[in-house]
Design a protein around this motif. Structure first.
Motif, PDB file in Angstrom:
ATOM      1  N   UNK A   1      80.458  52.043   8.674  1.00  0.00           N
ATOM      2  CA  UNK A   1      80.510  53.427   9.153  1.00  0.00           C
ATOM      3  C   UNK A   1      81.083  53.503  10.566  1.00  0.00           C
ATOM      4  N   UNK A   2      81.190  54.727  11.067  1.00  0.00           N
ATOM      5  CA  UNK A   2      81.748  54.953  12.404  1.00  0.00           C
ATOM      6  C   UNK A   2      80.942  54.238  13.477  1.00  0.00           C
ATOM      7  N   UNK A   3      79.604  54.231  13.304  1.00  0.00           N
ATOM      8  CA  UNK A   3      78.740  53.658  14.333  1.00  0.00           C
ATOM      9  C   UNK A   3      78.956  52.155  14.488  1.00  0.00           C
ATOM     10  N   UNK A   4      79.070  51.452  13.360  1.00  0.00           N
ATOM     11  CA  UNK A   4      79.260  49.999  13.448  1.00  0.00           C
ATOM     12  C   UNK A   4      80.657  49.666  13.970  1.00  0.00           C
ATOM     13  N   UNK A   5      81.639  50.468  13.615  1.00  0.00           N
ATOM     14  CA  UNK A   5      82.982  50.286  14.178  1.00  0.00           C
ATOM     15  C   UNK A   5      82.939  50.453  15.694  1.00  0.00           C
ATOM     16  N   UNK A   6      82.286  51.515  16.148  1.00  0.00           N
ATOM     17  CA  UNK A   6      82.204  51.779  17.586  1.00  0.00           C
ATOM     18  C   UNK A   6      81.410  50.701  18.307  1.00  0.00           C
ATOM     19  N   UNK A   7      80.389  50.128  17.627  1.00  0.00           N
ATOM     20  CA  UNK A   7      79.561  49.116  18.282  1.00  0.00           C
ATOM     21  C   UNK A   7      80.379  47.867  18.618  1.00  0.00           C
ATOM     22  N   UNK A   8      81.378  47.554  17.811  1.00  0.00           N
ATOM     23  CA  UNK A   8      82.234  46.418  18.130  1.00  0.00           C
ATOM     24  C   UNK A   8      82.857  46.595  19.513  1.00  0.00           C
ATOM     25  N   UNK A   9      83.464  47.753  19.729  1.00  0.00           N
ATOM     26  CA  UNK A   9      84.114  47.979  21.017  1.00  0.00           C
ATOM     27  C   UNK A   9      83.096  48.029  22.157  1.00  0.00           C
ATOM     28  N   UNK A  10      81.946  48.608  21.892  1.00  0.00           N
ATOM     29  CA  UNK A  10      80.946  48.773  22.943  1.00  0.00           C
ATOM     30  C   UNK A  10      80.385  47.433  23.407  1.00  0.00           C
ATOM     31  N   UNK A  11      79.946  46.594  22.471  1.00  0.00           N
ATOM     32  CA  UNK A  11      79.288  45.351  22.869  1.00  0.00           C
ATOM     33  C   UNK A  11      80.288  44.367  23.474  1.00  0.00           C
ATOM     34  N   UNK A  12      81.510  44.370  22.990  1.00  0.00           N
ATOM     35  CA  UNK A  12      82.516  43.464  23.543  1.00  0.00           C
ATOM     36  C   UNK A  12      82.946  43.904  24.942  1.00  0.00           C
ATOM     37  N   UNK A  13      83.164  45.178  25.109  1.00  0.00           N
ATOM     38  CA  UNK A  13      83.626  45.668  26.407  1.00  0.00           C
ATOM     39  C   UNK A  13      82.547  45.570  27.476  1.00  0.00           C
ATOM     40  N   UNK A  14      81.277  45.567  27.086  1.00  0.00           N
ATOM     41  CA  UNK A  14      80.207  45.542  28.078  1.00  0.00           C
ATOM     42  C   UNK A  14      80.159  44.219  28.835  1.00  0.00           C
ATOM     43  N   UNK A  15      80.740  43.151  28.264  1.00  0.00           N
ATOM     44  CA  UNK A  15      80.821  41.881  28.994  1.00  0.00           C
ATOM     45  C   UNK A  15      82.257  41.594  29.431  1.00  0.00           C
TER      46      UNK A  15
ATOM     47  N   UNK B   1      83.668  32.918  26.106  1.00  0.00           N
ATOM     48  CA  UNK B   1      82.804  32.163  25.209  1.00  0.00           C
ATOM     49  C   UNK B   1      81.813  33.046  24.477  1.00  0.00           C
ATOM     50  N   UNK B   2      81.394  34.101  25.142  1.00  0.00           N
ATOM     51  CA  UNK B   2      80.448  35.025  24.507  1.00  0.00           C
ATOM     52  C   UNK B   2      81.048  35.718  23.289  1.00  0.00           C
ATOM     53  N   UNK B   3      82.371  35.799  23.207  1.00  0.00           N
ATOM     54  CA  UNK B   3      82.983  36.416  22.030  1.00  0.00           C
ATOM     55  C   UNK B   3      82.527  35.711  20.760  1.00  0.00           C
ATOM     56  N   UNK B   4      82.476  34.380  20.798  1.00  0.00           N
ATOM     57  CA  UNK B   4      82.034  33.634  19.621  1.00  0.00           C
ATOM     58  C   UNK B   4      80.548  33.863  19.354  1.00  0.00           C
TER      59      UNK B   4
ATOM     60  N   UNK C   1      98.437  31.201  25.909  1.00  0.00           N
ATOM     61  CA  UNK C   1      98.077  31.521  27.295  1.00  0.00           C
ATOM     62  C   UNK C   1      96.881  32.468  27.351  1.00  0.00           C
ATOM     63  N   UNK C   2      96.567  33.130  26.254  1.00  0.00           N
ATOM     64  CA  UNK C   2      95.402  34.006  26.189  1.00  0.00           C
ATOM     65  C   UNK C   2      94.169  33.178  25.826  1.00  0.00           C
ATOM     66  N   UNK C   3      93.043  33.493  26.458  1.00  0.00           N
ATOM     67  CA  UNK C   3      91.804  32.806  26.119  1.00  0.00           C
ATOM     68  C   UNK C   3      91.460  33.040  24.644  1.00  0.00           C
ATOM     69  N   UNK C   4      90.953  31.987  24.005  1.00  0.00           N
ATOM     70  CA  UNK C   4      90.589  32.074  22.589  1.00  0.00           C
ATOM     71  C   UNK C   4      89.583  33.202  22.355  1.00  0.00           C
ATOM     72  N   UNK C   5      88.581  33.299  23.226  1.00  0.00           N
ATOM     73  CA  UNK C   5      87.561  34.335  23.056  1.00  0.00           C
ATOM     74  C   UNK C   5      88.125  35.737  23.175  1.00  0.00           C
ATOM     75  N   UNK C   6      89.087  35.924  24.063  1.00  0.00           N
ATOM     76  CA  UNK C   6      89.715  37.237  24.189  1.00  0.00           C
ATOM     77  C   UNK C   6      90.443  37.605  22.897  1.00  0.00           C
TER      78      UNK C   6
ATOM     79  N   UNK D   1      85.174  41.887  27.641  1.00  0.00           N
ATOM     80  CA  UNK D   1      86.132  41.363  26.674  1.00  0.00           C
ATOM     81  C   UNK D   1      87.101  42.454  26.230  1.00  0.00           C
ATOM     82  N   UNK D   2      88.349  42.112  25.933  1.00  0.00           N
ATOM     83  CA  UNK D   2      89.327  43.124  25.530  1.00  0.00           C
ATOM     84  C   UNK D   2      89.063  43.640  24.116  1.00  0.00           C
ATOM     85  N   UNK D   3      89.359  44.904  23.909  1.00  0.00           N
ATOM     86  CA  UNK D   3      89.213  45.504  22.582  1.00  0.00           C
ATOM     87  C   UNK D   3      90.491  46.213  22.153  1.00  0.00           C
ATOM     88  N   UNK D   4      91.538  46.094  22.955  1.00  0.00           N
ATOM     89  CA  UNK D   4      92.827  46.705  22.616  1.00  0.00           C
ATOM     90  C   UNK D   4      93.918  45.660  22.745  1.00  0.00           C
TER      91      UNK D   4
END
Length: 354
Positions: free
Chosen positions: A281-295, A177-180, A256-261, A297-300
């Motif tokens: 930029x590179x930083x904002x791209x990287x922030x997507x993976x960082x903030x999602x993975x910290x809770x 749910x946090x993905x949304x 079968x996959x959660x909507x948020x995932x 959530x999948x990023x790959x």
């Protein structure tokens, strides 16, 4: 304490503890019958609502439906139409949806289509439902060809977010749910991202004031957008950030996959497209993976050939003719549309997900 978030002048979203029994207060005058729709495993969450309605001298009918996306089929909707018909529901009666985003989507669709529209009150019981699905009046069911391809815009008369219902929610469902909510941080309110990054444990704790603030902030983001563009003619499309590829993945995975995932993966994909287009930029791209993975959530993702997903992408609601359109960022909290990216770019962005 109850927080009230207005959605323009149309209706309010109430957020607090123990508020679900306030459903009768939100019903229009003259309602005699109410159909309470809930997932079969969540009958206990519907009990206080049914009790409050009966105490208000309302004739209550209950309908249990399958959990998750299995509820969003024309067969389930048809069964509910039969319940309404057999009980003699009129245009002055109402529907109440109790459950996650799938059930609120279904309940809204049934209300929108019965007698061309009856009142609906949404009582979301998941983070996903609270921050997204139950707010805004988008309703829909799935077809074999894709997700939410059949639906209607039908605003509720009110939304009740009872935080007590989150107490027994599995941690993975809270994270999904946090993905949304995180989506809302990227497109409009970066404070949401700050809250998640500062304390990811509190952000996933159903008893935490941090999670409550995240929920309330994301509701405010959606309420603002929806109030200005109910029928997704322009601005509201920004709420689809991450959903274009996300819905294609959900369809491929048979829901079968959660909507948020799926949305989390879709946001990383959108960020890859934006980065390749020179928009972030590179930083904002990287922030997507960082903030999602910290809770958690999948990023790959590498679960489908891109050609299979491309079929679903071409059916996306934002597609115009043969022109694929994606919501991307042109900087933090600055969403825009990317129209007609080259197929090579789309394939490269998808390869980066692996």
């Amino acid at each position: 304490m109850t927080t009230v978030v207005p959605v323009g002048d149309e209706y309010d979203v109430l957020v607090g503890h123990g508020v679900s029994d306030r459903v009768p207060d939100l019903l229009p005058k003259g309602v005699q019958r109410v159909l309470v729709i809930h997932p079969e495993p969540l009958a206990h969450l519907a009990e206080p609502i049914v009790r409050a309605l009966r105490q208000a001298d309302v004739e209550v009918h209950e309908a249990g439906v399958p959990d998750a996306e299995a509820a969003k089929t024309v067969e389930v909707a048809a069964r509910l139409w039969s319940v309404l018909g057999e009980a003699g529901f009129t245009r002055t009666d109402a529907v109440v949806g109790v459950g996650g985003g799938s059930v609120t989507d279904l309940a809204g669709f049934v209300a929108a289509t019965w007698l061309r529209g009856v009142a609906v009150v949404q009582v979301p019981t998941t983070v996903l439902g609270m921050v997204d699905a139950a707010v805004g009046g988008k309703t829909g069911i799935n077809t074999p060809e894709g997700k939410n391809l059949v639906g209607s815009f039908h605003p509720p008369v009110g939304v009740l977010c009872d935080l007590d219902s989150l107490a027994t929610l599995p941690p993975r469902d809270i994270a999904a749910g946090l993905a949304e909510a995180i989506k809302g941080g990227f497109i409009a309110d970066p404070a949401i991202l700050d809250l998640v990054e500062a304390d990811p444990v509190a952000a996933t704790d159903p008893r935490s004031p941090v999670l409550r603030e995240i929920i309330e902030r994301k509701i405010a983001v959606k309420a603002d957008v929806v109030a200005r563009d109910l029928k997704e003619s322009s601005l509201r499309e920004i709420l689809n950030y991450g959903h274009t590829l996300g819905h294609a993945i959900e369809h491929h995975e048979g829901y079968r996959m959660r909507h948020g995932d799926a949305v989390a993966i879709g946001m990383v994909y959108a960020a890859e497209l934006a980065h390749r287009s020179g928009l972030i930029d590179d930083a904002l791209l990287a922030r997507h993976r960082q903030v999602l993975s910290t809770v958690g959530l999948p990023t790959t993702y590498a679960g489908a050939p891109f050609d299979d997903l491309l079929i679903a992408l071409r059916r996306d609601k934002k597609t115009r003719g043969s022109l694929l359109r994606f919501v991307v960022l042109d900087g933090l909290a600055s969403p825009r549309r990317l129209e007609g990216p080259s197929e090579d770019m789309m394939r490269e962005a998808y390869a980066a997900l692996a």
